[in-house]
Design an enzyme around this catalytic site. Structure first.
Site, PDB file in Angstrom:
ATOM      1  CG  HIS A  16      -1.505  -0.830   1.637  1.00  0.00           C
ATOM      2  ND1 HIS A  16      -2.114  -1.944   2.460  1.00  0.00           N
ATOM      3  CD2 HIS A  16      -2.668  -1.733   0.408  1.00  0.00           C
ATOM      4  CE1 HIS A  16      -3.272  -3.139   2.439  1.00  0.00           C
ATOM      5  NE2 HIS A  16      -3.536  -2.774   0.975  1.00  0.00           N
ATOM      6  CE  LYS A  40     -12.371  -6.471   3.713  1.00  0.00           C
ATOM      7  NZ  LYS A  40     -11.788  -6.455   2.437  1.00  0.00           N
ATOM      8  NE  ARG A  89      -2.541  -7.693  -3.741  1.00  0.00           N
ATOM      9  CZ  ARG A  89      -3.451  -7.254  -2.977  1.00  0.00           C
ATOM     10  NH1 ARG A  89      -3.590  -8.065  -1.454  1.00  0.00           N
ATOM     11  NH2 ARG A  89      -5.210  -7.806  -3.069  1.00  0.00           N
ATOM     12  CB  SER A 127      -4.173  -6.670   5.019  1.00  0.00           C
ATOM     13  OG  SER A 127      -3.889  -5.122   4.525  1.00  0.00           O
TER      14      SER A 127
HETATM   15  P1  ADP Z   1     -10.214  -3.709  -0.212  1.00  0.00           P
HETATM   16  O1  ADP Z   1     -10.307  -4.561   1.155  1.00  0.00           O
HETATM   17  O2  ADP Z   1     -11.077  -2.442  -1.068  1.00  0.00           O
HETATM   18  O3  ADP Z   1      -9.330  -4.367  -1.168  1.00  0.00           O
HETATM   19  P2  ADP Z   1      -7.206  -2.810   0.403  1.00  0.00           P
HETATM   20  O4  ADP Z   1      -6.587  -2.596   1.268  1.00  0.00           O
HETATM   21  O5  ADP Z   1      -7.269  -4.898   0.414  1.00  0.00           O
HETATM   22  O6  ADP Z   1      -8.109  -2.475   0.197  1.00  0.00           O
HETATM   23  O7  ADP Z   1      -6.364  -3.088  -0.484  1.00  0.00           O
HETATM   24  C1  ADP Z   1      -6.616  -1.245  -0.971  1.00  0.00           C
HETATM   25  C2  ADP Z   1      -5.782  -1.249  -2.375  1.00  0.00           C
HETATM   26  O8  ADP Z   1      -4.374  -1.208  -2.731  1.00  0.00           O
HETATM   27  C3  ADP Z   1      -6.537  -2.206  -3.820  1.00  0.00           C
HETATM   28  O9  ADP Z   1      -6.258  -1.538  -5.132  1.00  0.00           O
HETATM   29  C4  ADP Z   1      -5.528  -3.308  -3.894  1.00  0.00           C
HETATM   30  O10 ADP Z   1      -5.056  -3.947  -4.845  1.00  0.00           O
HETATM   31  C5  ADP Z   1      -3.615  -2.715  -3.340  1.00  0.00           C
HETATM   32  N1  ADP Z   1      -3.197  -2.976  -2.696  1.00  0.00           N
HETATM   33  C6  ADP Z   1      -3.433  -4.287  -2.234  1.00  0.00           C
HETATM   34  N2  ADP Z   1      -2.428  -4.387  -1.594  1.00  0.00           N
HETATM   35  C7  ADP Z   1      -1.569  -4.365  -2.671  1.00  0.00           C
HETATM   36  C8  ADP Z   1       0.152  -3.976  -2.879  1.00  0.00           C
HETATM   37  N3  ADP Z   1       0.850  -5.371  -1.831  1.00  0.00           N
HETATM   38  N4  ADP Z   1       1.068  -3.841  -3.960  1.00  0.00           N
HETATM   39  C9  ADP Z   1      -0.151  -3.449  -4.421  1.00  0.00           C
HETATM   40  N5  ADP Z   1      -1.199  -2.463  -4.577  1.00  0.00           N
HETATM   41  C10 ADP Z   1      -1.683  -3.655  -2.980  1.00  0.00           C
END
Ligand code: ADP
Length: 157
Positions: A16, A40, A89, A127
């Protein structure tokens, strides 16, 4: 250009953060928004997530963190965002992200979704992986910053 980067950030990872750093270079202002999601239940409260992100971005002057409710696209309008930022990803993200982006396009076609490809070294990172590692006492060095690792270990001690 004002960008809104929405997500759960439960908790924030290096993946992130990399997206935030890169978006901050492209855009005048980046608003990271933790969207409240009643379906969630997270490991951390929204306030805890916000604090952790803020600690990671102290050096970035054009980034701020907020907690949002409702539809992301409505929130984007509220904060005057021009674009939504999402990270991709692997192919597994593609279908979900495409569905979200096309839904948002149908709701409001003035706001584009910009996709940034994850750096290869972070493309395996999520996460939930970080939480699983913490639950089992594993090494979080490559996954999350120290302040986040500390909170994760505390949570699952
Ligand atoms: P959501 O529940 O909306 O998917 P996340 O917090 O899991 O929320 O992710 C928010 C955004 O960040 C999403 O677009 C996700 O694909 C992206 N993201 C999550 N992990 C990574 C990573 N390791 N590298 C790049 N982008 C990521």
């Amino acid at each position: 250009m004002i960008a809104l980067y929405p997500g759960s950030f439960d908790p924030i990872t290096y993946g992130h953060l990399d997206i935030i750093f890169r978006a901050a270079k492209l855009c005048e202002k980046v608003i990271v928004v933790i969207m409240e999601n009643n379906e969630k239940e997270g490991a951390f409260t929204y306030k805890e997530r916000k604090k952790m992100i803020e600690q990671c971005i102290v050096d970035l002057e054009n980034v701020e963190v907020q907690i949002g409710t409702g539809l992301t696209i409505d929130y984007a309008v509220k904060v005057n965002a021009d674009v939504l930022i999402r990270g991709v990803r692997a192919v597994t993200d593609y279908e979900y992200e495409m569905q979200l982006a096309t839904t948002n396009m149908a709701l409001n076609d003035n706001i584009e979704t910009l996709f940034l490809m994850a750096k290869p070294e972070y493309s395996f990172l999520s996460s939930s992986t970080a939480k699983t590692i913490a639950q089992n006492g594993g090494d979080l060095t490559y996954f999350v910053p120290d302040n986040v690792a500390k909170k994760l270990y505390e949570k699952y001690r």
